[in-house]
Each structure stands twice: as C-alpha cells, then as structure tokens.
Design an enzyme around this catalytic site. Structure first.
Site, PDB file in Angstrom:
ATOM      1  N   ARG A   1      -9.897   0.067   9.755  1.00 16.71           N
ATOM      2  CA  ARG A   1      -9.284  -1.451  10.108  1.00 16.71           C
ATOM      3  C   ARG A   1     -10.416  -2.326  10.627  1.00 16.71           C
ATOM      4  O   ARG A   1      -9.962  -3.317  10.846  1.00 16.71           O
ATOM      5  CB  ARG A   1      -8.408  -1.202  11.246  1.00 16.71           C
TER       6      ARG A   1
ATOM      7  N   ARG B   1       0.516  -8.459  14.341  1.00 13.48           N
ATOM      8  CA  ARG B   1      -0.202  -7.483  13.494  1.00 13.48           C
ATOM      9  C   ARG B   1      -1.037  -8.097  12.224  1.00 13.48           C
ATOM     10  O   ARG B   1      -2.348  -7.803  11.992  1.00 13.48           O
ATOM     11  CB  ARG B   1       0.663  -6.458  12.818  1.00 13.48           C
TER      12      ARG B   1
ATOM     13  N   ARG C   1      11.171  -0.578  11.375  1.00 12.03           N
ATOM     14  CA  ARG C   1      10.313  -0.230  12.356  1.00 12.03           C
ATOM     15  C   ARG C   1      10.077  -0.846  13.598  1.00 12.03           C
ATOM     16  O   ARG C   1      10.415  -2.015  13.231  1.00 12.03           O
ATOM     17  CB  ARG C   1       8.734   0.113  11.732  1.00 12.03           C
TER      18      ARG C   1
ATOM     19  N   LYS D   1       0.824  -1.363  -0.049  1.00  7.77           N
ATOM     20  CA  LYS D   1      -0.019   0.028  -0.086  1.00  7.77           C
ATOM     21  C   LYS D   1       0.875   1.270   0.058  1.00  7.77           C
ATOM     22  O   LYS D   1       0.539   2.308  -0.826  1.00  7.77           O
ATOM     23  CB  LYS D   1      -0.823   0.201   1.224  1.00  7.77           C
TER      24      LYS D   1
ATOM     25  N   ARG E   1      11.971  -4.973   5.549  1.00  7.78           N
ATOM     26  CA  ARG E   1      11.653  -3.651   5.281  1.00  7.78           C
ATOM     27  C   ARG E   1      12.160  -2.745   6.051  1.00  7.78           C
ATOM     28  O   ARG E   1      12.459  -2.989   7.255  1.00  7.78           O
ATOM     29  CB  ARG E   1       9.977  -3.667   5.655  1.00  7.78           C
TER      30      ARG E   1
HETATM   31  P1  AMP Z   1       0.437   0.957  10.105  1.00  8.01           P
HETATM   32  O1  AMP Z   1       1.432   1.881  10.065  1.00  8.01           O
HETATM   33  O2  AMP Z   1      -0.739   1.150   9.206  1.00  8.01           O
HETATM   34  O3  AMP Z   1       0.740  -0.783  10.005  1.00  8.01           O
HETATM   35  O4  AMP Z   1      -0.210   0.754  11.857  1.00  8.01           O
HETATM   36  C1  AMP Z   1       0.783   0.866  12.638  1.00  8.01           C
HETATM   37  C2  AMP Z   1      -0.178   0.562  13.901  1.00  8.01           C
HETATM   38  O5  AMP Z   1      -0.721   1.714  13.988  1.00  8.01           O
HETATM   39  C3  AMP Z   1      -1.084  -0.333  13.980  1.00  8.01           C
HETATM   40  O6  AMP Z   1      -0.478  -1.620  14.433  1.00  8.01           O
HETATM   41  C4  AMP Z   1      -2.248   0.130  15.062  1.00  8.01           C
HETATM   42  O7  AMP Z   1      -1.674  -0.250  16.465  1.00  8.01           O
HETATM   43  C5  AMP Z   1      -2.184   1.485  14.884  1.00  8.01           C
HETATM   44  N1  AMP Z   1      -3.181   2.070  13.915  1.00  8.01           N
HETATM   45  C6  AMP Z   1      -2.960   2.482  12.713  1.00  8.01           C
HETATM   46  N2  AMP Z   1      -4.221   2.751  11.865  1.00  8.01           N
HETATM   47  C7  AMP Z   1      -5.118   2.263  12.707  1.00  8.01           C
HETATM   48  C8  AMP Z   1      -6.378   2.307  12.739  1.00  8.01           C
HETATM   49  N3  AMP Z   1      -7.209   2.607  11.862  1.00  8.01           N
HETATM   50  N4  AMP Z   1      -7.252   1.639  13.905  1.00  8.01           N
HETATM   51  C9  AMP Z   1      -6.534   1.484  15.088  1.00  8.01           C
HETATM   52  N5  AMP Z   1      -5.123   1.454  15.172  1.00  8.01           N
HETATM   53  C10 AMP Z   1      -4.607   1.728  14.039  1.00  8.01           C
END
Ligand code: AMP
Length: 210
Positions: A87, A169, A158, A14, A124
């Site tokens: 999500r 995750r 990260r 993405k 990554r």
């Molecule tokens: P990402 O970078 O999208 O993988 O997000 C990293 C982390 O941020 C996730 O594992 C969640 O802890 C939090 N997070 C990101 N987007 C959301 C969302 N829409 N709802 C809840 N937690 C989120």
C-alpha cells in the site's frame, strides 16, 4: 512463473479478477484486508488491535501487516496474487527484499476514475460465508439476497464500504500509491489494465502474462 501484485483502489475489481485467477488458473489469492478481517472475526489480540483503525479506513502499521502476510504464505509451493499489499513504498520494498527475494513478479495496476468508485463501493455486497462479491447495480446475485456460490443469505455491506469511510479509504489509497506505481514502472514490472473494461477483457489481459 510470476507472482502477481494487484494494485488498485478499493472497488477497482481486484477481488473479482483474483477469484477468477484462482478458479481458472490455480493461483493462490492472499489479501491483507481479508487476513485482517479474519483476525477481527476470530477476536484475536491482533484483531482487537486493528479494528478501530480499519473501521476508520486508515492503514494498519506496516510491521503488523508484513508479519501477518509472512505467516500466511509459502512461496515455494504456490503462485500468488498479492492483493492489498503493498500500500506504500516501504511495503513495496519490504515485499521485494523480505518476501519475494528475487522471485519474478508483475505489478498489475487497475486504473479507474475515483469518482466512479464511490458508486461501485456503496453498492458492493460481500457474502459473509464464502467471500463472493456482488454489486447491487452491475453484478446482482441470480436470486435477490442469495449467494450464487454457496446459497448463503448473508450478503452484507462491509463496515468500511459506507460512503464517508469510502472517501477516506480512496484518499488514503491515492496519497500512497503514486510512488508505488513509479517503483514498479522504473523496475519494468508494471502492467496497467483499464479497470472500466469488461470482466472478461481484463481477465484475458492478465491471464496472457502468467
Ligand atoms: P482492503 O480489503 O484491501 O480494502 O483493506 C481493508 C483495510 O485493511 C484497509 O483500509 C486498511 O485499514 C487495512 N489494510 C489492508 N491491507 C493493508 C496494508 N497492506 N497495509 C496497511 N493496512 C492494510
């Protein structure tokens, strides 16, 4: 003009596609994960509140994320790519009712085998200074350890790209996303892309819809 809602497991590509759509098509990219990480980096109250949850790979509360999202977008001005939101089904409904309010949008699902993702994610690396994304196997920077885009040598893994956290995750993602896909499918707003295809093929497929 349709907004895009990117749905895909972490590592499904993405971020890479979003960066190209921003550079080549002028869309704005809004990633709730990035917004949350920037709150942590700033050391804000909100950042302190979410750090432990994010480090574990669990989801932050819906209420907190929607407030952060609302504060960072202007739908009148820009065509957005929503990345990492929604999500779960409650977030999908909130996005329609409280954010989009009838503005056209297409959900783009990055379909990929979960097993492959673990390998992609552990390799990554992200540029801490400009956010560019690399992969130690499939997308290495031209000079080892140096960001192609900004020249920074701050290419880091990260905290939540460590293997045990990744597995959590991915599980969290899978558990929550099936009803979200059905939600958009039933509304006739779902576009499925095969995330194993090349970057260019995927880009062309998405670009043909905007
Ligand atoms: P990402 O970078 O999208 O993988 O997000 C990293 C982390 O941020 C996730 O594992 C969640 O802890 C939090 N997070 C990101 N987007 C959301 C969302 N829409 N709802 C809840 N937690 C989120």
């Amino acid at each position: 003009m349709t907004h895009l809602i990117f749905i895909g497991a972490p590592g499904s590509g993405k971020g890479t596609q979003a960066a190209r759509l921003v550079a080549e098509k002028g869309l704005k990219h809004i990633s709730t994960g990035d917004l949350l990480r920037s709150e942590i980096a700033k050391g804000s109250e909100l950042g302190k509140e979410v750090k432990a949850v994010m480090d574990s790979g669990a989801l932050v509360s819906d209420n907190l994320v929607i407030r952060l999202l609302q504060a960072n977008i202007d739908l009148q001005k820009s065509q957005y790519i929503f990345d990492g939101y929604p999500r779960n089904i409650a977030q999908a409904e909130t996005l329609d009712k409280e954010v989009l309010k009838g503005s056209p949008s297409t959900a783009v699902f990055f379909d990929i085998d979960m097993e492959r993702l673990v390998a992609r994610l552990t390799n990554r690396r992200t540029c801490k200074d400009c956010g560019a994304i690399y992969n130690l196997i499939s997308k290495t920077p031209k000079i080892t350890g140096v960001c192609d885009k900004c020249g920074s040598t701050n290419l880091v893994q990260r905290a939540d790209d460590k293997e045990d956290v990744i597995k959590n995750r991915l599980q969290v993602f899978q558990d929550a996303i099936t009803p979200v896909l059905k939600y958009y499918q039933d509304l006739g707003r779902l576009m499925r892309v095969d995330a194993e295809k090349t970057e260019d093929e995927i880009f062309n497929q998405i670009a043909s819809k905007i």
